[in-house]
Design a protein around this motif. Sequence first.
Motif, PDB file in Angstrom:
ATOM      1  N   TYR A  92      51.989  63.822 101.110  1.00  0.00           N
ATOM      2  CA  TYR A  92      50.780  63.378 101.942  1.00  0.00           C
ATOM      3  C   TYR A  92      49.891  62.333 101.450  1.00  0.00           C
ATOM      4  O   TYR A  92      48.950  62.424 100.716  1.00  0.00           O
ATOM      5  N   PRO A  93      50.143  60.979 101.721  1.00  0.00           N
ATOM      6  CA  PRO A  93      49.811  59.739 101.153  1.00  0.00           C
ATOM      7  C   PRO A  93      48.021  59.493 101.737  1.00  0.00           C
ATOM      8  O   PRO A  93      47.218  58.766 100.932  1.00  0.00           O
ATOM      9  N   ASP A  94      47.762  59.858 102.693  1.00  0.00           N
ATOM     10  CA  ASP A  94      46.379  59.491 103.109  1.00  0.00           C
ATOM     11  C   ASP A  94      45.163  60.198 102.265  1.00  0.00           C
ATOM     12  O   ASP A  94      45.409  61.313 101.567  1.00  0.00           O
ATOM     13  N   LYS A  95      44.067  59.782 102.468  1.00  0.00           N
ATOM     14  CA  LYS A  95      42.767  59.933 101.385  1.00  0.00           C
ATOM     15  C   LYS A  95      42.371  61.058 101.977  1.00  0.00           C
ATOM     16  O   LYS A  95      41.432  62.035 101.147  1.00  0.00           O
ATOM     17  N   LEU A  96      42.278  61.581 103.149  1.00  0.00           N
ATOM     18  CA  LEU A  96      41.795  62.604 103.911  1.00  0.00           C
ATOM     19  C   LEU A  96      42.530  62.988 104.889  1.00  0.00           C
ATOM     20  O   LEU A  96      43.162  62.619 105.557  1.00  0.00           O
ATOM     21  N   TYR A  97      42.305  64.586 104.974  1.00  0.00           N
ATOM     22  CA  TYR A  97      43.126  65.278 105.978  1.00  0.00           C
ATOM     23  C   TYR A  97      42.645  65.024 107.448  1.00  0.00           C
ATOM     24  O   TYR A  97      41.118  64.679 107.495  1.00  0.00           O
TER      25      TYR A  97
ATOM     26  N   THR B  56      47.647  71.604  88.961  1.00  0.00           N
ATOM     27  CA  THR B  56      47.510  73.088  88.603  1.00  0.00           C
ATOM     28  C   THR B  56      47.228  73.803  89.547  1.00  0.00           C
ATOM     29  O   THR B  56      47.005  74.998  89.459  1.00  0.00           O
ATOM     30  N   SER B  57      46.507  73.164  90.657  1.00  0.00           N
ATOM     31  CA  SER B  57      45.750  73.890  91.729  1.00  0.00           C
ATOM     32  C   SER B  57      46.908  74.440  92.731  1.00  0.00           C
ATOM     33  O   SER B  57      47.694  73.883  92.916  1.00  0.00           O
ATOM     34  N   ARG B  58      46.500  75.569  93.351  1.00  0.00           N
ATOM     35  CA  ARG B  58      47.363  76.234  94.258  1.00  0.00           C
ATOM     36  C   ARG B  58      47.162  75.344  95.753  1.00  0.00           C
ATOM     37  O   ARG B  58      48.083  75.462  96.399  1.00  0.00           O
ATOM     38  N   TYR B  59      46.316  74.467  95.793  1.00  0.00           N
ATOM     39  CA  TYR B  59      45.957  73.584  96.859  1.00  0.00           C
ATOM     40  C   TYR B  59      46.621  72.282  96.802  1.00  0.00           C
ATOM     41  O   TYR B  59      46.600  71.393  97.501  1.00  0.00           O
ATOM     42  N   TYR B  60      47.284  71.889  95.893  1.00  0.00           N
ATOM     43  CA  TYR B  60      47.778  70.786  95.266  1.00  0.00           C
ATOM     44  C   TYR B  60      48.738  70.169  96.463  1.00  0.00           C
ATOM     45  O   TYR B  60      49.890  70.880  96.717  1.00  0.00           O
ATOM     46  N   VAL B  61      48.596  69.075  96.901  1.00  0.00           N
ATOM     47  CA  VAL B  61      49.577  68.130  97.595  1.00  0.00           C
ATOM     48  C   VAL B  61      49.760  66.662  97.101  1.00  0.00           C
ATOM     49  O   VAL B  61      48.800  66.190  97.022  1.00  0.00           O
TER      50      VAL B  61
END
Length: 445
Positions: free
Chosen positions: A334-339, A324-329
Amino acid sequence: MTPAELKEYWLEKWKSIVSVALLTIVSLLATYHGTTYFSVFEFNHASVNSSAEANNILGMLRSQWHATNQNLSDSVRFGRLRDNVTKTNRTFYQAKGSFAAHINFTVNALKTLNFSTGNKYQLPGIESMDKHTDPSLMINATSAEVISQKRDYRLIVSDNNTCDSLNNPHGFNSFNFKNDVFLLMGIKSTCNHRFRRDAIRETWGNESRTYHTTGVRVKLVFLLGDCVTNEDTDKLWDELTTHADILQWDFMDSFHNLSLKHCLLWQWYATHCMDVPFLIQGDDDMLMNMRNILEFLMSLPVEREQDLWTGSTLMGQPPVRVNTSRYYVSRRLYPDKLYPPYVSGGGFLISGSLVVRLWIATFWKYMLPVDDAFVGTLAKAVGVKPINGRKSFASWGLKDPTPYCLSTIKTYHKALPFELITLWEEMNEYYESINANYTAEHTLS
């Protein structure tokens, strides 16, 4: 899918993979080629003239600065940087040969590989990427998870002469500040933000004022998608009769398409502005301190110019998994835990040579709906990390945006038109008072 269709699908997929591999090799060769070009560059008469001209401009910037005690350390630092420019032969004005060689080599390679509009097996990013996207992303996925990878949108509005030199090209062994564009400013905007664009044009984005006060030529372009209403379209065309500083593509403007604006700006840059050494990208609610930005760029050591990428750095940020977040990925995208480390999209500086490499990386990386994190994934793919400039890039505003505070930073985010104009005027009044004090003190002495 029939066996024939399956065979056709995998044939296209493998041709795409081979094409990307070839272009990656070309990019690496271009980097090596540029480095070699620089290492054998001889210090000639033209570069001596450029160095002298650079020192004159640095002197212009410095003369507008500060003589008060609170700014004394900055003044000493600036003088030291200018001395360094004077002493070294390997300044930007020589390294531009390396930079230009890299870009020309890469862009010409694209042409050599002959990916024309009629080519059935074009690279992703030149032709629509949707058909190159992993089909598993589209299976049993919600609408929030499906992000279009298409990035071959048509330019509706473009000024192809934006970055042209005012005179005929004079070669890459010198930089002519009088005629060449030193910095391209790509600002994300939307059709109905006319007041924001006008405020920027009136203040820090005024190209002629920047040239008059600093001796450095800059260019401003606003990045727009398609207008939502016919009324907005009509107003935009009225705006275009006065200003030739808008790039508009025929995609829907939205938060999730901010990443697309990066891709399209970089593609346009590689086609029309390849001789411009630096870019600054940001939003249309920001204030830029052009004096500090230009001082920083002109004082860069050569070894930092090729991979410059600086702004408010974010480290160890996890993707948002709440749909529900606009930042949802999604994990599919993108499977990684961190950017990887990245800088805030509110405003960042980047070198032109790195822009070309990031643009090439978009040919094989999924486009994420969070634009600054997306740039971080591209930078990781080409082996570059950001330089943290959190103290000078106020991407999350300032508690007390006084004129003095604004005089010490490069960008200030979240300034709407009326506030932007007021803050910019107060900052310039502060500079003028400093100059008056400096002149009075030296007159008396």
